[in-house]
Design a protein around this motif. Structure first.
Motif, PDB file in Angstrom:
ATOM      1  N   UNK A 119      38.036  31.577  44.085  1.00 46.94           N
ATOM      2  CA  UNK A 119      39.093  32.511  44.494  1.00 46.94           C
ATOM      3  C   UNK A 119      38.465  33.844  44.884  1.00 46.94           C
ATOM      4  N   UNK A 120      37.497  34.267  44.071  1.00 43.81           N
ATOM      5  CA  UNK A 120      36.830  35.539  44.364  1.00 43.81           C
ATOM      6  C   UNK A 120      36.148  35.479  45.729  1.00 43.81           C
ATOM      7  N   UNK A 121      35.620  34.323  46.059  1.00 49.00           N
ATOM      8  CA  UNK A 121      34.967  34.167  47.361  1.00 49.00           C
ATOM      9  C   UNK A 121      35.950  34.475  48.483  1.00 49.00           C
ATOM     10  N   UNK A 122      37.176  33.938  48.321  1.00 47.71           N
ATOM     11  CA  UNK A 122      38.186  34.181  49.345  1.00 47.71           C
ATOM     12  C   UNK A 122      38.457  35.673  49.494  1.00 47.71           C
ATOM     13  N   UNK A 123      38.416  36.407  48.380  1.00 52.43           N
ATOM     14  CA  UNK A 123      38.650  37.849  48.444  1.00 52.43           C
ATOM     15  C   UNK A 123      37.495  38.536  49.156  1.00 52.43           C
ATOM     16  N   UNK A 124      36.285  38.137  48.782  1.00 48.95           N
ATOM     17  CA  UNK A 124      35.112  38.874  49.283  1.00 48.95           C
ATOM     18  C   UNK A 124      34.775  38.564  50.737  1.00 48.95           C
ATOM     19  N   UNK A 125      35.120  37.387  51.193  1.00 48.81           N
ATOM     20  CA  UNK A 125      34.815  37.068  52.591  1.00 48.81           C
ATOM     21  C   UNK A 125      35.429  38.108  53.515  1.00 48.81           C
TER      22      UNK A 125
END
Ligand code: SF4
Ligand code: SF4
Lengths: 327, 708
Positions: B132-138
């Motif tokens: 989920x964090x990846x989706x935010x950081x992208x």
């Protein structure tokens, strides 16, 4: 995870012990050091032979169990006994182990890494030119015996040397004896010698790994999680690298331990063909010379190598696949 | 959603006038070019729709209708070789033709997607929180790792995952299907997108979990104000959830309009058939379902003109002249692609007027009171426990799975008992135990008067002849190398049917199940799913059984096909005087076909009785929740209903709760006082009859109540 690895390690130590024991018993019961003395002239007396063999713990008149106990007693203190020529097996190992390890490490790393990358990329470009060429190359390598590969490389190298008029490749021995060219010169010379045998080993590894990795990658390329990763906003390339390749590496790491055994066999031929005085060529020589202790020592070395490779693959596996870590 | 710093200025929805479409798809075409000599597959042929802010559009269609492909095209997720034409505009900006890098910038940020299968939708090697964090950081590279992780926890809380901070560190395989789907929704809403495309988001989930997920989606929409495209085959899910519906058939929209218009003033015969073919939870009648004959056309070989013409009961010669355009009909925004739509409108035709309904004879024999009919199957206190093993080489037993834990029921002659429950409730294990004819671990199974486990081989053979089974997946239960004739003839041969009459009998059977005997030489793969299931039924009937065990026989089929098979089963039962034990998870199908129902939860039967009283007034809190969770394909009713949404997941059958096994999720339990709760905690409730005749529930505080 620590517990998982410790348990694996304990398993491997037991296996190494069993493998070495088995090798010793097999060598001690089939090889006959006594025969070595038969061709000597003047032929030594039986009593003298017995005395010598007793000293070396190689006398077939002593019960096998007794010889084994003596041998094992020495081995646990780190002494692999003496060769038929009454030299120290340990010293021989020291001289040769490094040679083989260099060959194995470079051959494996180069072969495995290039195989994984090329296989994975081939999967991404399935049925395109890159994939077809790399698949063709891999199949070709797989169908040619390692010995033939090694010898063909020599032939090709010789042709290139002749064609260019300079000695680019060296294909006999580990380095040119008596060369005095300073540190860099020696290193260069060693590399010249190392290219071909390393390549001979790496090619086989490359072929196996690229096929395997390609299949593993194909399994995950179309999977839903790659699509999810793209839907999040990753480009296809990033999604494939970060999500697909990472997942597809897990089975390959297990495969690594699996193919390592065949690599060890390949090393034996390669060393012999390229005249490297490593462990592999030693085992062949030792068998010819009925050198029981040396054969056992090389077997132990190989078993340890395989153990290290398997353990490494376990560590990588645990690192890549969190499911092992948590359970 | 509190922190809005993840939202950057580039999403400009707020500055736009409210009615400008967020997503506008115009005349979208997707073709997958054929490889070699294979013809092209024209998966999508001219889809257009506009989606405004906050609007929910349902795209309905059966498998192969192109409903998913059109959305994948909008997301730029189709493989390179797909040929896409038309236009997809997001905030007025054309998306088609953008390269992967440019598309990636928009994916997950302005337009997000939730996929069907939560099982494989998350990468197994990363934690849920990281994904989920990846989706935010992208999309927000300057958000730090910790910040993103905190946001992931926040999102998990929003989608209703308890202990979010701790669960964020878990890996996908530690999540249940429902929780994974929540995590997928968390990923989709991470960047407050303007459009969320949900592709069959609940299809793989059990009904009570489906209700939870639909709830979460509603929350997500409220929180983000996003427009939603809901792609599904389930007309019930659409009814209560969407504002407008687009019905697709063979790659083309055939009807579009407000949900009420499409459901109540249907103008396109296909839509009518679709709506008529679903068995209804709220429909007590046994009227036959509307079967649509034939199967959807192949997308690489479409018939001329209206693609529905070969199956349409009111097709005319002009239908095949040219493909009908979507034209406005009736209310504004209601459009249908049918040359006879006007006529349908004028005459007010409904499905019953257009479709010839099969005539299913009344079962006069069934009017005999059930007590006076023979018992064909009796199960008494049946128990099946599996040992739970651990370890790779040396397996050790670490526990027991209480798969079936003491259940009793009986099936009488000419009666259908529906065994329902969600996955893991033990219904399939029950069925396997009955079919094995072996002595159960505990209890008794009596099949057609013979007790399992006491039979000699001759008796077993006899029993097998009279007890037949039809499985869920028609493909895997039919040998692909055998022509249909041999498949159906096999049981006859085994049981020594006279050779001379073999062919006649096989033909008779094929005709009985509605197949053409002329096709007997074909192989299973040449038939469609529904036809294969008919082959399976023909084989099961070959030996004239008295009891037919059906394991989810229609759940793998599309609705229009399903209706035909259900009608067939209804008809066969009357004609041949069969008894059915019908295992299913779909309670609407059960209501339609069964006379009595047994509801299972965690290896026990929690409620048992005749269909009417259970569906009208269920008494067990679980049955109530189950029935309440099922959406009804009737927009007005559906909007007026309040669903009982159960909390949490099914407990592990290896570690069932003490006392009443449902207490961990029971809504009633929560309302009870401490004193009353004791009973639920300590004492396992037994089935006790309720006032209304043949109906009992295993709940200490059973209370009948209407929920449908
Ligand atoms: S156009 Fe003709 S064939 Fe097509 S749905 Fe209408 S009536 Fe039926
Ligand atoms: S017995 Fe208690 S916990 Fe169980 S269903 Fe009834 S009220 Fe709920």
């Amino acid at each position: 995870m620590g517990k998982f690895l410790a348990r694996r390690l304990a398993n491997y130590v037991v296996l190494v012990f069993l493998a070495t024991t088995f090798a010793y018993l097999l060598a001690a019961s089939t090889l006959s050091p006594r025969a070595n003395y038969a061709e000597m002239s003047p032929r030594p007396t039986e009593a003298a032979v017995d005395a010598q063999l007793d000293r070396l713990n190689l006398n077939d008149k002593t019960p096998l169990a007794e010889r084994y106990t003596v041998w094992l007693g020495d081995v646990v203190t780190g002494d692999f006994g003496r060769t038929v020529r009454d030299t120290s097996v340990n010293e021989e190992i020291q001289r040769r182990a490094g040679v083989s390890i260099r060959l194995i490490v470079f051959g494996t790393v180069i072969g495995a890494v290039s195989g994984v990358l090329i296989g994975a990329y081939g999967a991404v470009r399935q049925y395109r030119v890159f994939d077809r060429v790399s698949t063709g190359a891999a199949f070709f390598m797989l169908s040619v015996p390692a010995v033939v590969v090694a010898i063909s490389l020599q032939v090709i190298a010789a042709a290139i040397n002749e064609w260019t008029g300079t000695t680019i490749f060296q294909y006999a021995g580990e380095y040119t004896t008596g060369l005095d060219a300073g540190f860099w010169g020696t290193l260069g010379n060693r590399i010249q010698h190392a290219i071909l045998p390393t390549l001979a080993l790496a090619l086989g590894q490359f072929a196996a790994f690229s096929r395997y990795q390609r299949n593993m990658m194909l399994d995950v390329i179309g999977s839903d999680f790659v699509r999810t990763a793209m839907a999040k906003g990753l480009t296809r390339r990033k999604a494939l690298f970060k999500h697909a390749l990472r997942t597809a590496l897990i089975p390959t790491v297990t495969y690594f331990a699996f193919v390592f055994g065949s690599l060890m066999a390949g090393t034996t031929f390669t060393e012999k063909i390229y005249g490297w005085n490593g462990m592999g060529s030693w085992v062949i020589d030792s068998i010819v010379k009925n050198d029981v202790n040396s054969v056992a020592a090389v077997s132990c070395f190989m078993a340890v190598c395989i153990m290290v490779a398997s353990f490494l693959s376990d560590v990588l596996y645990a690192w890549l696949d969190p499911r092992v870590r948590v359970s | 959603m509190t922190a809005s710093q993840t939202r950057t200025e580039t999403s400009v929805t707020d500055q736009r006038p409210g009615d400008a479409p967020v997503l506008e798809v115009t005349d979208l075409h997707v073709t997958f070019p054929g490889v070699g000599k294979a013809p092209d597959v024209r998966a999508v042929r001219g889809v257009s729709y506009a989606l405004r802010r906050g609007e929910v559009l349902g795209i309905v269609g059966e498998s192969g209708s192109g409903k998913s492909v059109s959305s994948l095209a909008a997301m730029g997720l189709l493989p390179d070789y797909a040929q896409i034409r038309g236009s997809v505009r997001l905030h007025g900006e054309e998306l088609l033709g953008l390269d992967d890098r440019e598309m990636a910038k928009r994916r997950g940020k302005s337009i997000a997607m939730v996929f069907q299968d939560p099982l494989s939708g998350l990468t197994p090697v990363y934690t849920v929180g990281d994904q989920i964090a990846e989706a935010v950081r992208i999309h927000n590279p300057d958000v730090g790792k910790e910040q993103a992780a905190a946001r992931a926890v926040e999102l998990l809380e929003l989608v209703g995952i308890p202990n979010a901070a701790q669960r964020a560190k878990a890996f996908p395989h530690e999540f249940s299907g429902g929780m994974r789907q929540r995590a997928m929704i968390a990923i989709a809403i991470a960047n407050q997108p303007d459009v969320i495309i949900c592709d069959e988001p609940t299809t793989a989930l059990d009904v009570t979990i489906q209700a939870q997920i639909l709830d979460v989606l509603k929350t997500a929409q409220r929180e983000t104000g996003a427009a939603i495209v809901m792609i599904t085959h389930d007309l019930g899910v659409v009814a209560g959830f969407v504002d407008r519906v687009l019905v697709m058939y063979a790659g083309r929209p055939v009807e579009i309009g407000d949900v009420d218009d499409v459901y109540y003033r249907t103008r396109m015969p296909y839509t009518m058939g679709l709506l008529g073919s679903v068995p209804r939870l709220d429909d007590a009648g046994r009227a036959p379902l509307v079967p649509i004959k034939g199967t959807p056309p192949s997308l690489s070989d479409l018939p001329p003109g209206c693609p529905f013409a070969p199956r349409c009961p009111i097709a005319e010669p002009r239908c095949t002249a040219a493909e009908p355009e979507l034209v406005r009909i009736g209310a504004s925004g209601h459009r249908a692609a049918c040359v006879r739509a006007e006529e349908v409108e004028e005459n007010g035709w409904g499905a019953a007027d257009i479709y010839p309904l099969p005539d299913i004879p009344d079962d006069t024999a069934a009017e005999v009171p059930r007590q006076e009919r023979d018992v064909v199957l009796e199960v008494e206190d049946l128990v099946k426990h599996h040992p739970l093993m651990k370890g790779a080489v040396f397996k050790r037993r670490v526990g027991t799975v209480y798969a079936v834990d003491g259940i009793s029921f009986d099936v009488r002659e000419r009666e259908t008992l529906g065994l329902v429950g969600e996955s893991g409730c033990g219904k399939s294990t029950t069925l396997m135990e009955i079919l094995s004819l072996d002595r159960p671990q505990r209890g008794r199974v009596v099949v057609l008067g013979r007790e399992s486990g006491t039979l000699n081989s001759r008796q077993r053979f006899e029993t097998r002849r009279e007890l037949q089974v039809v499985f869920q997946d028609p493909m895997s239960s039919l040998d692909p190398r055998m022509p249909v004739f041999d498949i159906v003839a096999e049981p006859l041969r085994t049981h020594g049917h006279p050779k001379a009459r073999l062919a006649a009998r096989v033909n008779e059977l094929l005709r009985l199940v509605g197949l053409d005997p002329a096709h007997a030489a074909r192989y299973p793969q040449e038939f469609s799913g529904g036809q294969r299931q008919r082959i399976g039924i023909a084989r099961a009937l070959a030996l004239e059984p008295r009891l037919l065990v059906l394991d989810e026989p229609v759940s793998a089929l599309d609705v229009s096909i399903q209706a035909g098979v259900i009608n067939l089963l209804d008809e066969l039962k009357v004609k041949l005087g069969l008894s059915y034990l019908f295992v299913a998870h779909d309670l609407s199908v059960i209501r339609h076909i069964a006379d009595r129902v047994a509801v299972m939860y965690l290896g026990r039967i929690v409620e048992l009785g005749d269909v009417e009283s259970i569906y009208r007034a269920p008494a067990h809190p679980y049955t109530q929740a189950l029935l309440s969770a099922i959406p009804i394909p009737d927009p007005e009713k559906e909007r007026a209903r309040t669903h009982i949404v159960l909390e949490g997941d099914l407990p592990s059958p290896a570690d069932p709760p003490s006392g009443c096994s449902f207490r961990t999720r029971c809504p009633k339990f929560k309302e009870l006082g401490d004193g009353e709760r004791r009973l639920c905690l300590d004492e396992e409730p037994q089935i006790r009859p309720l006032s209304t005749g043949d109906h009992g529930a295993a709940c200490h505080y059973a209370q009948q109540r209407a929920v449908v």
